[in-house]
Design a protein around this motif. Structure first.
Motif, PDB file in Angstrom:
ATOM      1  N   SER A  26     -88.921 -10.734 -13.846  1.00 36.78           N
ATOM      2  CA  SER A  26     -89.186 -10.903 -15.277  1.00 36.78           C
ATOM      3  C   SER A  26     -90.681 -10.880 -15.547  1.00 36.78           C
ATOM      4  CB  SER A  26     -88.645 -12.245 -15.769  1.00 36.78           C
ATOM      5  OG  SER A  26     -87.281 -12.359 -15.483  1.00 36.78           O
ATOM      6  N   ARG A  41     -86.172 -12.490 -20.066  1.00 35.66           N
ATOM      7  CA  ARG A  41     -84.905 -13.037 -19.550  1.00 35.66           C
ATOM      8  C   ARG A  41     -83.893 -13.208 -20.667  1.00 35.66           C
ATOM      9  NH1 ARG A  41     -87.936 -17.652 -16.938  1.00 35.66           N
ATOM     10  NH2 ARG A  41     -89.092 -16.594 -15.302  1.00 35.66           N
ATOM     11  N   SER A  55     -78.928  -9.783 -12.082  1.00 38.36           N
ATOM     12  CA  SER A  55     -80.123 -10.566 -11.771  1.00 38.36           C
ATOM     13  C   SER A  55     -79.896 -11.363 -10.498  1.00 38.36           C
ATOM     14  CB  SER A  55     -80.442 -11.516 -12.928  1.00 38.36           C
ATOM     15  OG  SER A  55     -79.421 -12.484 -13.068  1.00 38.36           O
TER      16      SER A  55
END
Lengths: 152, 152
Positions: A26, A41, A55
């Motif tokens: 991120s 995010r 993720s």
DNA sequence: GATCATGTACTATTTGAAGTTACATGAAGC
DNA sequence: GCTTCATGTAACTTCAAATAGTACATGATC
């Protein structure tokens, strides 16, 4: 009227991810978009719920695209963002008793509805693979240094 | 995303004006729109500059429509409002150096441009006379008391 | 268990429309 | 001519929705 640039932003991020082999954090994505990792995010969370990206936590973690690029349309991404409103204008009163306002809403509503339909249809026709191909075509036409690719 | 309802509001006001013989004051129009007289004047000022309405001060003053209803399109009114942005989405960066973003902007830009064009074209096709006719058709179908006509 | 990265609740900031106040300008009526 | 009514406009406040940012919890890898 402030314009929502999340769709534009997330597409930018996804294409950058597509150029990388492994997961991207991120923080790196935030730097490329000149924003905060939390913002990234938050936006990506919607895409993950729709199975568009994955993720992973911890060392070597980050974000990866979960499907082939030609299997993801802009419409998929738009929907994953929660389908934010496309138009900057709306009715003054949604369900008016006033007949004047009903007539106004009917006329405007048709135009608004058709314009939204047009946009959604367009979104459905464009895949990430097409955007990536367009990007590579631009690369060939005017090659840049690594830094300018990572972010411009 | 907060939606701009000025177009909807001003159409409401104009149709109410069309039902009246003489000039209508900002205060009356404000009451019908459940807002403030100053807000009405602010919006109407743009229409006056385009010659769509006239205003007169003093006793018996107020606002009147300056042209035949079939000579005013929604496009005219939209323009008189200053042509506010139609779409709630936009590019993250308007003129990016990043080729990725250029590719994204190109794809989204086409869709946005076409949707705006569709809306403006529709606005150009609809006159106040058509809206007024629609209103009267609704009146005939379900007549209301005077109070509900003045405002609903 | 130290480090790295995501997950998320909570707060702050920003932005533009809408609403409000205050007062100046000008027209009609007496 | 003076009062009243109405618009004209500047300045300020309020309000809602979105983005940005902070802080800390969770979980994976080394």
């Amino acid at each position: 009227m402030k314009r929502d640039s999340r769709l534009s932003g997330v597409l930018h991020v996804l294409l950058h991810m597509a150029e990388q082999d492994g997961p991207v954090t991120s923080e790196v994505l935030a730097k490329a978009m000149d924003t905060n990792p939390v913002v990234v995010r938050r936006v990506m969370a919607g895409l993950r719920e729709q199975g568009l990206v994955r993720s992973e936590k911890g060392h070597g973690g980050g974000w990866t695209i979960a499907r082939p690029l030609d299997g993801i349309t802009l419409r998929d991404i738009y929907d994953a963002l929660g389908g934010p409103s496309l138009l900057a204008m709306g009715h003054r009163t949604e369900a008016p008793g006033c007949l004047v306002e009903q007539a106004v809403n009917a006329a405007l509503g048709r135009a608004f509805h058709d314009a939204e339909g047009l946009l959604l249809a367009r979104f459905g026709e464009v895949t990430l693979a097409m955007l990536s191909a367009d990007f590579h075509a631009r690369m060939t036409a005017r090659p840049l240094g690594r830094k300018e690719i990572d972010h411009g």
